[in-house]
Write a protein that holds these residues in place. Structure first.
Motif, mmCIF file in Angstrom:
data_model
loop_
_atom_site.group_PDB
_atom_site.id
_atom_site.type_symbol
_atom_site.label_atom_id
_atom_site.label_comp_id
_atom_site.label_asym_id
_atom_site.label_seq_id
_atom_site.Cartn_x
_atom_site.Cartn_y
_atom_site.Cartn_z
ATOM 1 N N THR A 145 -35.311 40.433 30.818
ATOM 2 C CA THR A 145 -34.920 39.355 29.902
ATOM 3 C C THR A 145 -36.110 38.591 29.350
ATOM 4 O O THR A 145 -35.999 37.930 28.316
ATOM 5 C CB THR A 145 -33.956 38.374 30.598
ATOM 6 N N ALA A 146 -37.272 38.659 30.007
ATOM 7 C CA ALA A 146 -38.473 37.989 29.508
ATOM 8 C C ALA A 146 -39.672 38.918 29.668
ATOM 9 O O ALA A 146 -40.596 38.647 30.445
ATOM 10 C CB ALA A 146 -38.707 36.678 30.230
ATOM 11 N N PRO A 147 -39.693 40.016 28.923
ATOM 12 C CA PRO A 147 -40.744 41.024 29.125
ATOM 13 C C PRO A 147 -42.141 40.563 28.734
ATOM 14 O O PRO A 147 -43.128 41.167 29.158
ATOM 15 C CB PRO A 147 -40.273 42.185 28.239
ATOM 16 N N ASP A 148 -42.229 39.504 27.926
ATOM 17 C CA ASP A 148 -43.543 39.042 27.481
ATOM 18 C C ASP A 148 -43.976 37.737 28.137
ATOM 19 O O ASP A 148 -44.998 37.161 27.751
ATOM 20 C CB ASP A 148 -43.561 38.894 25.963
ATOM 21 N N ILE A 167 -44.780 30.705 31.478
ATOM 22 C CA ILE A 167 -45.229 31.176 32.785
ATOM 23 C C ILE A 167 -44.111 30.951 33.805
ATOM 24 O O ILE A 167 -43.601 29.833 33.943
ATOM 25 C CB ILE A 167 -46.501 30.442 33.238
ATOM 26 N N ILE A 168 -43.750 32.010 34.504
ATOM 27 C CA ILE A 168 -42.678 31.972 35.504
ATOM 28 C C ILE A 168 -43.272 32.264 36.875
ATOM 29 O O ILE A 168 -43.995 33.248 37.051
ATOM 30 C CB ILE A 168 -41.587 33.004 35.180
ATOM 31 N N ASN A 214 -52.029 42.060 31.365
ATOM 32 C CA ASN A 214 -52.501 40.971 32.246
ATOM 33 C C ASN A 214 -51.505 39.829 32.349
ATOM 34 O O ASN A 214 -51.885 38.657 32.378
ATOM 35 C CB ASN A 214 -53.855 40.443 31.747
ATOM 36 N N GLN A 215 -50.226 40.203 32.431
ATOM 37 C CA GLN A 215 -49.179 39.182 32.538
ATOM 38 C C GLN A 215 -48.871 38.801 33.986
ATOM 39 O O GLN A 215 -48.125 37.847 34.214
ATOM 40 C CB GLN A 215 -47.902 39.652 31.833
#
Length: 534
Positions: A236-239, A172-173, A196-197
């Motif tokens: 760089t962090a698509p998921d 989580i960012i 739902n990210q």
């Protein structure tokens, strides 16, 4: 003489009744134990799990500011509360100098600190020139032309993680920025929305839940991590999952934004965020009396930097832009980039050359800054309308790096934030010879501490390491022969030797002291790593 006396009266009147910004700090938290006995009243289970995984204990900094203290300050004549920090046990307030000083009469008040240092009777005068800086979003520029985002990932060898499905999933960012218009509608963000990210957010400036508004700087930033548009942009962090917090007021520059940032970081902590990325930097303000000087960039003076350090102590990785002041009279990093534990990211171009705008170190107390570098010249981004273009600034090298850190941490889920931070430095190409332009350099996420070493079997070792004369490679009996190569940090091959289980020793006596990298190739077994020659 009469006119002079009238001028003095007007000056005194103005000084007494003009609004000032300040922080009021409290001595204690009388209700601390009640909260510590019921941690879910102040933190989510995600937040508690992050602490448990990193062996971090709860303490008084996790406890909210005492309600009765808050209420009494709020009820005080002429005082407006602008922000609230449990970590620093303080309120950011606004009022006249006289009304603010009157708060010292409360027994629970430890101290009052004015944003205008000249009003703090215990502060020392600083001879440095203060800067007026009117854009904390680090003066970015965007060119809406077609771009290819492959280079900004491949420069970091980030595809080595992506190919193994380490794309930020489970991490989580929190993005702390100026606004996120279009994230709920533009095509490059639909992947995040569909899965739902986007977990939520908040506008701390306007105190409402509409975070899909404000300046589009945050939209551009988010796109470098979570954006996706086939054949045009891959973040760089698509998921990874994201919280979006607005802490920057684009209309004016005031130190309250530092306090809002800390408040948002505290919220991120309580929600269980793993990484905070912020493309904001604070040095100068509209009111020059509030502006920082280079001497403030010591990691312990600025409110935002102290907050960032507390965030790190809670197990969060904090990533911040170095700044875009490299071509100015004051080229040094701002806050919170000066914080000791913050991963400060500078900018290079596509050829790995430092961008001339990228701010430099050291911190005022002579620590290496920036820490690492990523592409911030012609970084591929998405606008609020979904247009794919390129933008310049450490505002973009920062989230590019933050996204890759999320992928790395996903690959090493048992590591602490301290260990991940150290790994990042060690896989950077200037780790052995850091400087204050490039820091420790450009990380190689596919190297020794990358996913290949993580996935490989445990029946392999290199010892002694560090070594003065030789290293021995221990590997499975099923692999009879292996080719070992030793490289300098610049990629120059220095040694190549065939070894066997019967003769697994490689001499490093001819090498100078320093850091080297090895590759180990055997049938069914590939290893990379580092060797330190003493």
């Amino acid at each position: 003489m009469k006119y002079y006396f009238t001028f003095v009266l007007l000056f005194v009147f103005s000084a007494m009744f003009s609004q000032e910004d300040a922080w009021v700090y409290f001595k204690d938290k009388p209700s601390a134990q009640l909260f510590l006995n019921k941690p879910l009243d102040m933190l989510t289970q995600h937040s508690l799990d992050r602490r448990t995984n990193q062996n971090i204990s709860l303490d008084a900094t996790d406890v909210p500011v005492e309600k009765s203290y808050f209420s009494q300050i709020k009820a005080s004549a002429g005082i407006t509360i602008m922000a609230n920090s449990k970590w620093l046990n303080a309120l950011h307030i606004r009022g006249t100098q006289a009304d603010i000083l009157a708060l010292k009469s409360f027994l629970f008040v430890e101290k009052v600190v004015f944003a205008n240092k000249a009003l703090n009777t215990t502060s020392k005068k600083v001879s440095e020139t203060k800067l007026i800086q009117t854009n904390d979003k680090l003066k970015t520029s965007i060119d809406y032309a077609y771009g290819n985002s492959a280079n900004q990932i491949q420069m970091l060898n980030g595809q080595a993680l992506h190919k193994q499905n380490y794309t930020g999933s489970g991490k989580i960012i929190a993005v702390l920025d100026a606004g996120f218009p279009g994230v709920n509608t533009a095509t490059p963000f639909q992947n995040l929305q569909a899965k739902n990210q986007i977990l939520g957010g908040y506008d701390f400036v306007n105190r409402n839940t509409n975070f899909y508004t404000g300046d589009d700087h945050g939209t551009l930033v988010l796109s470098t991590m979570g954006g996706y548009k086939e054949n045009e942009l891959v973040g760089t962090a698509p998921d990874a999952s994201y919280y979006l917090f607005i802490t920057e007021n684009d209309a004016s520059e005031n130190p309250v934004e530092e306090s809002l940032w800390v408040e948002a970081a505290e919220k991120a902590d309580s929600l269980g965020v793993d990484i905070i990325t912020t493309s904001l930097g604070y040095f100068g303000y509209d009111n020059v009396d509030y502006s920082h000087t280079y001497s403030d960039m010591n990691g312990s003076t600025n409110f935002i930097s102290r907050g960032a350090e507390v965030a790190f102590s809670k197990g969060i990785i904090v990533v911040a832009s170095a700044g875009n002041e490299g071509r100015t009279a004051e080229p040094h990093i701002g806050a919170p980039a000066d914080a000791v534990s913050v991963i400060t990211v500078g900018s290079v171009d596509s050829a790995k050359i430092k961008s001339n705008f990228s701010s430099i170190g050291p911190s005022f107390d002579n620590r290496i800054k920036p820490d690492v570098m990523a592409q911030g010249t012609a970084t591929v981004v998405s606008s609020a309308t979904g247009s794919i273009g390129t933008a310049n600034g450490t505002s973009f090298s920062c989230p590019v790096m933050a996204g890759m850190i999320a992928c790395l941490w996903q690959a090493f889920p048992t590591k602490t934030n301290k260990e991940i931070r150290q790994m990042l430095l060690e896989i950077s190409d200037r780790y052995a010879t850091p400087d204050n332009s490039y820091g420790y350099g450009i990380p190689n996420f596919g190297s020794t501490l990358g996913v290949e070493n993580f996935l490989a079997s445990s029946d392999f070792s290199v010892f002694p390491n560090p070594s003065k004369t030789f290293v021995s490679f221990s590997f499975s009996n099923e692999n009879y022969d292996a080719l070992v190569s030793i490289y300098s940090v610049l990629g120059q091959k220095l040694i190549e030797k065939q070894i066997t289980n019967q003769n697994p020793i490689l001499s490093v006596e001819a090498l100078n002291s320093g850091l080297y990298f090895y590759t180990f190739e055997a049938e069914g077994l590939h290893k990379t790593g580092k060797i330190i020659k003493q």
